[in-house]
Design a protein around this motif. Structure first.
Motif, PDB file in Angstrom:
ATOM      1  N   ILE B 314       0.799  -1.216   0.000  1.00 29.82           N
ATOM      2  CA  ILE B 314       0.000   0.000   0.000  1.00 29.82           C
ATOM      3  C   ILE B 314       0.839   1.277   0.000  1.00 29.82           C
ATOM      4  N   ASP B 315       2.000   1.260   0.638  1.00 24.45           N
ATOM      5  CA  ASP B 315       2.801   2.483   0.693  1.00 24.45           C
ATOM      6  C   ASP B 315       3.237   2.946  -0.687  1.00 24.45           C
ATOM      7  N   LYS B 316       3.479   1.948  -1.528  1.00 23.98           N
ATOM      8  CA  LYS B 316       3.966   2.257  -2.867  1.00 23.98           C
ATOM      9  C   LYS B 316       2.957   3.111  -3.645  1.00 23.98           C
ATOM     10  N   ILE B 317       1.656   2.804  -3.482  1.00 25.43           N
ATOM     11  CA  ILE B 317       0.702   3.565  -4.295  1.00 25.43           C
ATOM     12  C   ILE B 317       0.672   5.028  -3.877  1.00 25.43           C
ATOM     13  N   PHE B 318       0.935   5.291  -2.600  1.00 24.11           N
ATOM     14  CA  PHE B 318       0.980   6.694  -2.172  1.00 24.11           C
ATOM     15  C   PHE B 318       2.166   7.408  -2.810  1.00 24.11           C
ATOM     16  N   GLU B 319       3.254   6.682  -2.914  1.00 17.03           N
ATOM     17  CA  GLU B 319       4.450   7.264  -3.533  1.00 17.03           C
ATOM     18  C   GLU B 319       4.194   7.541  -5.018  1.00 17.03           C
ATOM     19  N   VAL B 320       3.569   6.555  -5.644  1.00 16.64           N
ATOM     20  CA  VAL B 320       3.291   6.701  -7.077  1.00 16.64           C
ATOM     21  C   VAL B 320       2.378   7.900  -7.335  1.00 16.64           C
ATOM     22  N   ARG B 321       1.324   8.029  -6.522  1.00 21.01           N
ATOM     23  CA  ARG B 321       0.393   9.131  -6.754  1.00 21.01           C
ATOM     24  C   ARG B 321       1.071  10.489  -6.549  1.00 21.01           C
ATOM     25  N   LYS B 322       2.156  10.512  -5.782  1.00 17.79           N
ATOM     26  CA  LYS B 322       2.846  11.760  -5.549  1.00 17.79           C
ATOM     27  C   LYS B 322       3.775  12.130  -6.710  1.00 17.79           C
ATOM     28  N   LEU B 323       4.481  11.137  -7.226  1.00 23.25           N
ATOM     29  CA  LEU B 323       5.586  11.441  -8.124  1.00 23.25           C
ATOM     30  C   LEU B 323       5.277  11.347  -9.612  1.00 23.25           C
ATOM     31  N   GLU B 324       4.368  10.475  -9.988  1.00 19.68           N
ATOM     32  CA  GLU B 324       4.246  10.185 -11.414  1.00 19.68           C
ATOM     33  C   GLU B 324       3.246  11.081 -12.117  1.00 19.68           C
ATOM     34  N   ARG B 325       3.324  11.022 -13.446  1.00 21.14           N
ATOM     35  CA  ARG B 325       2.229  11.530 -14.263  1.00 21.14           C
ATOM     36  C   ARG B 325       1.863  10.399 -15.218  1.00 21.14           C
ATOM     37  N   ASP B 326       0.785  10.577 -16.011  1.00 21.86           N
ATOM     38  CA  ASP B 326       0.274   9.436 -16.767  1.00 21.86           C
ATOM     39  C   ASP B 326       1.338   8.734 -17.600  1.00 21.86           C
ATOM     40  N   GLU B 327       2.156   9.542 -18.271  1.00 21.75           N
ATOM     41  CA  GLU B 327       3.112   8.918 -19.176  1.00 21.75           C
ATOM     42  C   GLU B 327       4.049   7.969 -18.433  1.00 21.75           C
ATOM     43  N   SER B 328       4.644   8.463 -17.326  1.00 21.72           N
ATOM     44  CA  SER B 328       5.595   7.620 -16.599  1.00 21.72           C
ATOM     45  C   SER B 328       4.867   6.499 -15.863  1.00 21.72           C
ATOM     46  N   PHE B 329       3.665   6.820 -15.419  1.00 23.21           N
ATOM     47  CA  PHE B 329       2.822   5.836 -14.718  1.00 23.21           C
ATOM     48  C   PHE B 329       2.586   4.619 -15.613  1.00 23.21           C
ATOM     49  N   ILE B 330       2.244   4.901 -16.852  1.00 23.03           N
ATOM     50  CA  ILE B 330       1.950   3.806 -17.770  1.00 23.03           C
ATOM     51  C   ILE B 330       3.220   3.096 -18.204  1.00 23.03           C
ATOM     52  N   ARG B 331       4.266   3.866 -18.480  1.00 23.32           N
ATOM     53  CA  ARG B 331       5.525   3.235 -18.870  1.00 23.32           C
ATOM     54  C   ARG B 331       6.055   2.299 -17.786  1.00 23.32           C
ATOM     55  N   LYS B 332       5.875   2.716 -16.532  1.00 24.94           N
ATOM     56  CA  LYS B 332       6.448   1.900 -15.456  1.00 24.94           C
ATOM     57  C   LYS B 332       5.531   0.777 -14.994  1.00 24.94           C
ATOM     58  N   TYR B 333       4.238   1.032 -15.007  1.00 21.88           N
ATOM     59  CA  TYR B 333       3.374   0.084 -14.285  1.00 21.88           C
ATOM     60  C   TYR B 333       2.342  -0.648 -15.127  1.00 21.88           C
ATOM     61  N   LEU B 334       2.273  -0.343 -16.418  1.00 26.66           N
ATOM     62  CA  LEU B 334       1.347  -1.117 -17.243  1.00 26.66           C
ATOM     63  C   LEU B 334       2.075  -2.372 -17.708  1.00 26.66           C
ATOM     64  N   THR B 335       1.691  -3.504 -17.145  1.00 24.54           N
ATOM     65  CA  THR B 335       2.436  -4.747 -17.396  1.00 24.54           C
ATOM     66  C   THR B 335       1.789  -5.567 -18.498  1.00 24.54           C
ATOM     67  N   GLU B 336       2.499  -6.588 -18.897  1.00 20.10           N
ATOM     68  CA  GLU B 336       1.967  -7.474 -19.926  1.00 20.10           C
ATOM     69  C   GLU B 336       0.653  -8.099 -19.468  1.00 20.10           C
ATOM     70  N   GLU B 337       0.636  -8.517 -18.193  1.00 16.60           N
ATOM     71  CA  GLU B 337      -0.572  -9.168 -17.684  1.00 16.60           C
ATOM     72  C   GLU B 337      -1.766  -8.224 -17.739  1.00 16.60           C
ATOM     73  N   LEU B 338      -1.507  -6.939 -17.368  1.00 15.17           N
ATOM     74  CA  LEU B 338      -2.610  -5.977 -17.373  1.00 15.17           C
ATOM     75  C   LEU B 338      -3.095  -5.708 -18.790  1.00 15.17           C
ATOM     76  N   CYS B 339      -2.154  -5.536 -19.707  1.00 15.29           N
ATOM     77  CA  CYS B 339      -2.526  -5.316 -21.113  1.00 15.29           C
ATOM     78  C   CYS B 339      -3.423  -6.450 -21.576  1.00 15.29           C
TER      79      CYS B 339
END
Lengths: 395, 454
Positions: B314-339
């Motif tokens: 859970i801590d990670k999602i708070f960090e992500v919501r603070k630092l990322e924007r859509d482009e980096s969010f998708i580049r980093k966290y959109l995985t093969e499984e999710l696709c």
């Protein structure tokens, strides 16, 4: 602790002004395109009650955007394979796939509008010139529409102001009653209570059936060999609009068609527009025929007579003298006599035909008007020019 | 209203427990017409007038009337206190759902880097009010009037996104830029060893405008254009509004995903009565349903946040919501499984048909992820730079940074005309059409021509 509050616009409609402006821009765009729209073949020759759909280009908000060659992404149901065809442009034009960011898509409002409405837009600020000369002009000109009740939708010129105010007052009173019932203080100071779109009422309009005024439009057309299909089509558009317009102003309008080459005949509409002839041109023959018809059936004391002649101006030179004489005579007989010269686009704009020069030089009547048409876009401006004569006449 | 407050208290409790960090929250209840109004004026209680908002209203009303689109359940603006709108006609459950959702946005506004650095939430409402007052004053000014204001607004709106898109980037002043260019020049001509030949470099042209290419066409026009002061002010107003909206554009997926993640979590914790719970589940599924053939940011964001939590805690999602924007969010966290789970695919327009290019399998998913990342947020809008202004005739030369995506030329023509209005001289744009270099020219009379360049 979150704060909750009720928002009450008090009937104020903040978007009203911007909506009005937007509507105005849309109407402007209709009017701007109306010349092109109305000259389309599909409209010419239709009956006036026919509803036509015209696409009105929405007022676009341009930005730099990417075109169609970008790659799109979407979610599917898992059955998609590489190379599958999933749709085509035509489909997208109707309505984009579910939620597929159609924001930048085409904003096309399709408006259903009758030809009559279109024409009344077109001629909103035009009047048929020289109407005052006729005996019956009071009844002839004032009204040819009967207002029958009200409707919620309509065009601006038909806004029923009084009724709209009544509707607004009704709503205002209801609002006040509501306040009182709620136990809130009845408003002591007078606040503004603006109109809402729902208050507006428009006149429902029906054509008046009275047939008291009469007008006749005499269409004279050169059907000689030099008048090809394009030229005839332009002439036809021109007459069609003219006829529609005259009908707007008069209850009863008759149309007479005169075709001439070297000799003139009275013909029916079908023949007038479709029958080609060959041979040379004596414009005077057409004018003479028109004069004969007027004398025989349409007494200028009772009838408003509008005569228009369309030709490419290739008159045989030995006829010019006579033509000018008869043109003068037509001017004296008719409310308005117009001459439309139809030229091909590529033929020189500057070159005026001999007959036109003669007209310019010798026929100096206020109710005589000369226009030239070379493309379908010219039809409407030409007509306007023709009908604007009145203002010039007054000067 | 009382009930709403009661439930709100419960929600706020959970919000605190879960560690969300929110601005004070205001809710405003309004009827559906007011809602459309708010929506048209991008949520602001006061906004300057322009016909485009009237158009937005008509469009929304029509879509709603023909049932093509429901009204939004929620609308919330990035301000302190955060203002959320609730529509009176909504069901009670929907109000609760909306409130929970709004707290998600609220937290996001306060904490995400782009919002925290790029906007000033304390003055949002005031800023828009101030803009409205200024524009109204110009309209009322007898020497200016509505038409002239509209002319500038039309043009400025057309170019509104051609402004600096990076948030938190410090801008160099003109003098600093000059200094940097000179330093670079001296560093280049300095002989590195005595054996080197003397380097022959042209001395940089320090009178060039702009010194270095800039993508901030709006600011450029406001600085160097021949506009009157009030006209420049209008351009600056539009710049400020765009600046306010860029963070929202850049974080649509994250922001909606975050809010959906939290409304789901909060409502599950609320111990709703059974019938309400069922309505909640069906509403929730409606919100995060995939759009066939399109991308639903609520769905994608929700899925990704859920996945991050599963994988990193859970801590990670708070960090992500603070630092990322859509482009980096998708580049980093959109995985093969999710696709794969979302059945994503890419398509392209080929001779009037849309054809599937890649599907979410082992070899295709990366391409899909990259395509989404490249086209999201401001990435969906072309980058166009000002290269130079000709000192002779003031012609402004622009260049479209071509990355394989072509401009829609008809839109480009019209937009260039708007730029010519603001600039007051010829406008030229370098771009690529059909793999050929082109130069589009718009002259002072707004005549457009397009030529092939070598």
């Amino acid at each position: 602790m979150a704060i909750f509050r009720e928002f009450d616009s008090k009937g104020r409609d903040r978007a009203a002004e911007d909506r009005r402006r937007h509507k105005e821009l849309v109407e402007d765009s209709i009017k701007k395109n109306i010349g092109d729209l109305i000259a389309e073949e599909s409209i010419i020759g239709q009956s006036k009650d026919k509803k036509i759909k015209i696409p009105i280009k929405g007022i676009k908000e341009y930005k730099f955007i990417y075109g169609k060659n970008k790659t799109g992404t979407g979610s599917g149901d898992g059955s998609e394979k590489r190379g599958d065809k999933i749709g085509s442009e035509e489909i997208e034009k109707g309505k984009g796939p579910d939620g597929a960011g159609n924001e930048e898509g085409e904003d096309i409002y399709e408006t259903e509008i009758t030809i009559e409405e279109l024409i009344s837009y077109l001629f909103e600020d035009l009047n048929l010139p020289f109407m005052e000369r006729k005996k019956f002009n009071e009844i002839e000109t004032e009204k040819n529409f009967k207002r029958l009740g009200y409707q919620r939708k309509g065009i601006r010129p038909r806004l029923a102001k009084k009724k709209s105010v009544i509707e607004k007052i009704k709503r205002e009173k209801a609002h006040e009653r509501g306040e009182v019932e709620k136990g809130e203080d009845y408003r002591t100071e007078k606040e503004r209570f603006p109109f809402k779109e729902d208050d507006l009422r428009y006149f429902r309009v029906r054509e008046d059936v009275r047939r008291e005024s009469n007008a006749v439009v005499i269409c004279i057309m050169d059907t000689s060999g030099s008048m090809d299909m394009t030229k005839k089509y332009l002439a036809r558009s021109f007459y069609f609009l003219l006829y529609q317009f005259v009908r707007l102003k008069y209850v009863h309008v008759e149309v007479v068609f005169v075709a001439h080459s070297t000799v003139a005949k009275e013909v029916n509409e079908m023949e007038f527009f479709h029958k080609g002839e060959s041979g040379g041109t004596y414009i005077s023959s057409g004018y003479q025929k028109a004069l004969d018809i007027i004398e025989k059936s349409y007494n200028p004391a009772v009838w408003n007579v509008y005569a228009f002649h369309c030709s490419d101006g290739d008159n045989w030179s030995e006829d010019n003298q006579k033509t000018v004489e008869l043109a003068k005579k037509l001017c004296e007989t008719c409310n308005l006599f117009g001459y439309g010269e139809i030229k091909h686009r590529y033929s020189s704009y500057l070159r005026k035909s001999t007959i036109r020069k003669e007209f310019d030089l010798k026929v100096k009547y206020k109710n005589f008007s000369v226009v030239s048409i070379s493309r379908k876009e010219d039809v409407v401006p030409a007509l306007k020019e023709l009908l604007d004569k009145e203002d010039e006449g007054k000067e | 209203m009382k009930d709403l407050k009661k439930w709100n208290d419960k929600i706020e409790e959970i919000v605190k427990e879960e560690g969300l960090d929110c601005y004070p929250q205001d809710f405003e209840l309004c009827c559906y017409e007011d809602m459309i109004c708010y929506e048209s004026y991008i949520g602001m209680p006061s906004h300057y007038p322009h016909w485009s908002y009237g158009k937005a209203y008509e469009k929304k009303k029509m879509l709603y009337k023909y049932n093509l689109e429901g009204l939004p359940y929620e609308m919330v603006i990035n301000s302190n206190p955060c203002i959320g709108y609730l529509m009176r006609d909504n069901t009670f459950l929907l109000q609760i759902l909306t409130m929970a959702h709004v707290y998600g946005h609220n937290d996001f506004f306060k904490n995400n880097r782009l919002f925290a650095e790029g906007t000033n939430a304390d003055y949002t409402v005031e800023m828009f009010k101030n803009h409205a007052d200024r524009i109204r004053a110009y309209i009322q000014d007898p020497s200016i009037g509505y038409d002239r204001v509209e002319r500038i607004l039309d043009a400025a709106h057309a170019l509104s996104f051609q402004t600096s898109r990076v948030i938190g980037n410090k801008k160099l002043s003109h003098e600093q830029q000059k200094k940097r260019i000179l330093e670079k020049y001296y560093a280049e001509i300095k002989p590195t060893s005595c054996l080197d030949e003397k380097k022959d470099r042209l001395f940089p042209d320090l009178n060039k405008i702009p010194l270095e290419p800039t993508d901030d066409i709006m600011e450029f026009v406001a600085t160097y254009g021949k506009l009157e002061e009030w006209e420049k002010d209008i351009v600056r107003i539009v710049i400020e509004e765009t600046k306010y909206f860029i963070p929202q554009i850049e974080t649509k997926v994250m922001n909606e995903g975050w809010a959906s993640y939290w409304h789901y979590k909060i409502l599950n914790k609320l111990e709703l009565p059974q019938d309400m719970h069922i309505e909640f589940l069906s509403r929730h599924n409606q919100v995060i349903r995939p759009f066939l053939g399109g991308l639903n940011p609520y769905y994608m964001g929700f899925k990704i946040f859920e996945d991050i939590e599963k994988r990193y805690g859970i801590d990670k999602i708070f960090e992500v919501r603070k630092l990322e924007r859509d482009e980096s969010f998708i580049r980093k966290y959109l995985t093969e499984e999710l696709c794969n789970e979302m059945n994503l695919f890419t398509y392209k327009n080929m001779r009037k048909d849309y054809v599937v290019e890649e599907v979410a399998d082992h070899q295709g998913w990366k391409e899909i992820r990259n395509t989404i990342a490249n086209n999201i947020g401001m990435g969906s809008l072309p980058v166009i730079e000002v290269l130079e202004v000709s000192p002779q005739n003031q012609t402004i030369l622009l260049s479209h940074e071509y990355d394989g995506r072509e401009l829609e030329v008809n839109y480009a023509y019209e937009t260039l005309k708007h730029l010519a209005t603001l600039w007051g001289a010829n406008v030229k744009l370098k771009t690529v059409v059909g793999n050929v270099d082109k130069m589009i020219v718009c002259d002072e009379d707004k005549k457009i021509s397009i030529n092939t360049t070598k």
